[in-house]
Design an enzyme around this catalytic site. Structure first.
Site, mmCIF file in Angstrom:
data_model
loop_
_atom_site.group_PDB
_atom_site.id
_atom_site.type_symbol
_atom_site.label_atom_id
_atom_site.label_comp_id
_atom_site.label_asym_id
_atom_site.label_seq_id
_atom_site.Cartn_x
_atom_site.Cartn_y
_atom_site.Cartn_z
ATOM 1 N N ASP A 107 43.974 37.824 41.507
ATOM 2 C CA ASP A 107 44.249 36.712 42.538
ATOM 3 C C ASP A 107 45.645 36.478 43.051
ATOM 4 O OD1 ASP A 107 41.397 37.025 42.220
ATOM 5 O OD2 ASP A 107 41.378 35.013 41.238
ATOM 6 N N ASP A 112 33.900 41.031 37.521
ATOM 7 C CA ASP A 112 35.121 40.068 37.653
ATOM 8 C C ASP A 112 35.528 39.260 36.395
ATOM 9 O OD1 ASP A 112 37.085 38.755 39.050
ATOM 10 O OD2 ASP A 112 35.906 38.051 40.711
ATOM 11 N N GLU A 119 38.464 39.271 31.583
ATOM 12 C CA GLU A 119 39.761 38.976 30.483
ATOM 13 C C GLU A 119 39.094 38.313 29.549
ATOM 14 O OE1 GLU A 119 39.636 37.100 33.584
ATOM 15 O OE2 GLU A 119 40.891 38.660 34.541
#
Length: 760
Positions: A445, A372, A375
């Protein structure tokens, strides 16, 4: 020669153009690298994305006062010194793309004490030429023309500075710093914050498939995923105990709804953020994770776990990384707890990261990695954050490549230490070339809304056109708090939205339910016999019936550089109307998917020219180059099969490997000749790389109504030696929907060629 000052070398030429040098480097006859740099510098650069070395390419050179021309058998480059531009042409001389005259820009900057440049280049497109790609974004754009976009990795925004044109080429801007993409009347510009050179690759493939295949040859091929990963996976933010997680799998089994994966989100390490992402089960409600995994496996399911690249200061991994100076400095989620991100550009840091995954997750039997926030999360952003020295340059210079190197470290380490088990990685971000690491991305998300669902389709297709073949989204949207703030499970509109999203997800790289604000397991939407429950169960079963088709397409992705989710123009480029369609797609080469993305029970569908189309649910035939209105009650997603297709239909199962494919239904969609290759292997190892797999080729002669099943090619451990194929020739009375096929012929197959002729 008066016109151009140049010198030849083994792979191309070095051109002198005023104060700038231009290096032309052939990688293949259809792929060329262009570098521009101030003449006094001659920098060296190792690409993070490109792994191939330049081949020995036979090229011809022609020089005159107006231009220097370099030509391979597939591609011609013409440099025009008076205009200071490079022009790219097909071998027949027709124009593909050109640099805008004099548009190379170098602006001196100081990159934390190192002199460098802000670099930009503008290109000239045809006036009506669309371009696609740039990664995956929320804006809903399909065609990227006439837009301005800031390419920097963040949640819901995957930045890949690559575009692809229906003219049959792609351009990859090989720069990892934050980059502005702009297209307007002045041209298409890439403008990057830092770089020692302008550096881009031009890839010509004639077709979209050709471009992708050549791109993968340049940056790495996509490995096979385990068979189970193509089934249905259930997730939630979050399962609060190991008993709750196991009970969800048991509940699916008791309901008879297929399931292959269960996903554990965060805080299995506990709720104290100082222990954030410990990569250990510290939460007392997970007292025996090895037993949890044993119970999941005993139920014939697999588990995937969330792991972040950031760590709380009380964790063992934080302390080890900090002691060795391997933590970056910027603030990250959860803020205000001292959480820090590791430096994946450092090989020792990658080894430490993998060591904790190996010792605490692999050894208990965990099946896959949900990496997760790759980035990574970065907020609030301070300019000095980018001064961090990674060992390969400042974070400013390299930030967009973070997901590539972080994911790559896990993949490479897993392959090294556990080569018998296929790597499965789900990750929130990506960069060019990431397909080689067994990773697929999802759209982050996102909010639950019909608009968001609609925008997932162009997001997925643009991502796929960047060469990464597997993509998915949170079914139902991650957050429901916007449009559905109060009890969304009781809201009829959300229940329908979730169901439509599930139907769409059945035709993506991973069918995965996940979100917060409300639980998403099917039993939260009712019971068998309830309309919404039954519609969702039908969508899941549909996914499983397509698994032989999906798995065989996955082999084409791996072996031939194909794509799973495909824009219509990829196969119907001659039909110009297909290029603008952004709410439909092809799934493999035979299935046209038209998701319902509004609350209405139906939608308009465009069927491309070139063949007839057959309704999957009714067997009704439609002409190509036609617009139709598809009725779609809540349990139906409009699907159309290309006439001249062969589709294997898998058994009704509870998990992907429950039953052997010894009695497959083979559907013939007549109207044209057809060929199809059924791929099979051991399902969850890399023996296929050593040749352990089989191919069975089917060929349909439409005029003679004859199906030929060729000699089986290859073998593998556990291969079926004998089997039956139940063949249905689809029409309006037979061979449609999810069952009820009446065999028009039964073929007993022992691996030797057999031919069967069917009556009209």
């Amino acid at each position: 020669m008066a016109g151009v000052d140049y010198t030849l070398n083994e792979h191309g030429a070095l051109i002198k153009s005023g104060g700038v040098d231009i290096a032309v480097e052939w990688y293949t006859p259809s792929v060329v690298r262009i570098q521009r740099f101030p003449a006094s510098t001659h920098p060296e650069k190792q690409s993070f994305s490109v792994t191939a070395a330049p081949e020995k390419v036979d090229f011809k050179i022609k020089a005159d006062d107006d231009a220097l021309t370099l030509s391979s058998e597939e591609l011609t480059l013409r440099y025009e010194p008076a205009a200071d531009r490079m022009v790219f042409l097909r071998a027949d001389g027709s124009r593909l793309l050109e640099e805008k005259s004099g548009s190379s820009r170098f602006v001196r900057i100081d990159d934390h004490g190192k002199p460098s440049y802000r670099v930009a280049q503008t290109f000239v497109l045809d006036a009506d030429e669309p371009v696609f790609g740039l990664g995956q974004h929320r804006h809903g754009l399909w065609n990227q023309r006439n837009s301005t976009q800031h390419l920097r990795q963040e949640n819901m925004e995957i930045a890949i500075p690559m575009v692809q044109s229906p003219k049959g080429y792609a351009l990859f801007w090989d720069n990892y710093s934050p980059t502005d993409f702009t297209d307007n009347a002045g041209g298409m510009t890439f403008d990057s914050r830092v770089g020692d050179m302008i550096d881009y690759y031009f890839i010509y493939g004639a077709t979209s498939d050709g471009v992708i295949a050549r791109w993968r040859g340049l940056t790495g091929h996509a490995p096979m995923y385990p068979l189970w990963s193509f089934g249905f996976s259930q997730s939630r933010e979050r399962y609060r105990s190991q008993d709750e997680l196991v009970d969800v799998v048991k509940r699916y089994r008791s309901l008879g709804v297929p399931l292959d994966g269960i996903v554990q989100d965060w805080q299995y390490w506990g709720e104290d953020h100082h222990y954030w992402n410990a990569v250990e089960f510290l939460n007392p409600l997970f007292p025996d994770p090895k037993r949890m995994m044993d119970e999941v496996h005993a139920l014939n399911a697999h588990a995937v776990i969330s792991i972040w690249p950031s760590f709380g200061p009380s964790t063992s991994i934080f302390k080890k990384l900090e002691a060795e100076g391997k933590l970056m400095g910027h603030m990250t989620f959860p803020q205000d707890f001292g959480t820090r991100v590791y430096n994946p550009f450092d090989s020792r840091a990658r080894d430490i990261y993998w060591g904790y995954i190996k010792d605490n997750m692999v050894k208990i039997g965990m099946d896959g990695w949900w990496l997760d926030a790759t980035e990574p999360e970065h907020s609030p952003i301070k300019e000095e954050d980018y001064d961090y020295e990674t060992g390969s340059g400042t974070f400013r210079r390299l930030c967009n490549a973070f997901p590539l190197v972080s994911v790559g470290g896990v993949y490479d380490s897993h392959r090294r230490d556990y080569s018998a088990k296929r790597v499965f990685i789900l990750t929130r971000s990506a960069f060019a070339g990431q397909q080689r690491y067994g990773a697929q991305s999802w759209s982050g998300d996102i909010e639950a809304s019909w608009t968001t669902l609609r925008r997932q389709i162009p997001a997925a297709l643009n991502f796929s056109l960047c060469g990464i073949p597997y993509w998915n989204s949170d079914i139902g949207g991650f957050y429901t708090r916007g449009d559905y703030p109060d009890n969304p499970l009781a809201n009829p509109d959300y229940r329908k939205l979730y169901t439509r999203w599930m139907q769409f997800a059945a035709f993506t790289g991973m069918m995965r339910s996940h979100g917060t604000n409300c639980p998403r397991e099917i039993f939260n939407f009712g019971s068998p016999g309830d309309e919404i429950f039954d519609a969702q169960a039908k969508a899941i079963r549909m996914r499983y019936r397509f698994i032989p088709y999906i798995y065989s397409t996955a082999w084409e992705v791996t072996s031939a550089g194909a794509s799973l989710m495909r824009p219509l123009y990829a196969d119907y480029g001659a039909d110009r109307r297909s290029t603008g369609v952004d709410d439909q797609f092809l799934f493999g080469r035979s299935v046209l998917v038209a998701p319902v993305v509004t609350p209405q029970d139906g939608r308009k569908v465009y069927l491309p020219a070139g063949n007839e189309w057959i309704d999957f649910w009714t067997g009704r035939r439609h002409k190509g180059a036609s617009r139709i209105v598809a009725d779609a009650p809540v349990d139906i997603i409009p699907l159309y099969i290309k006439a001249g297709s062969i589709i294997p239909v898998g058994p009704d199962v509870q998990y992907a490997s429950e039953k052997p494919w010894d009695d497959l239904v083979i559907r013939i969609y007549p109207g044209a000749d057809a060929e199809y290759t059924l791929y099979e292997d051991e399902g969850d190892n890399y023996n296929y790389e050593k040749g352990s797999y089989s191919l069975i080729r089917f060929k349909w002669n439409d005029a003679d109504r004859t199906l030929t099943v060729a000699d089986r090619e290859g073998s593998y451990k556990g291969m079926l030696k004998k089997r039956r194929f139940m063949v249905s020739v689809v029409d309006e009375t037979n061979g449609h929907g999810l069952g009820g096929d009446i065999a028009d012929g039964v073929i007993k197959y022992n691996g030797r060629c057999v031919t069967h002729t069917f009556k009209d």
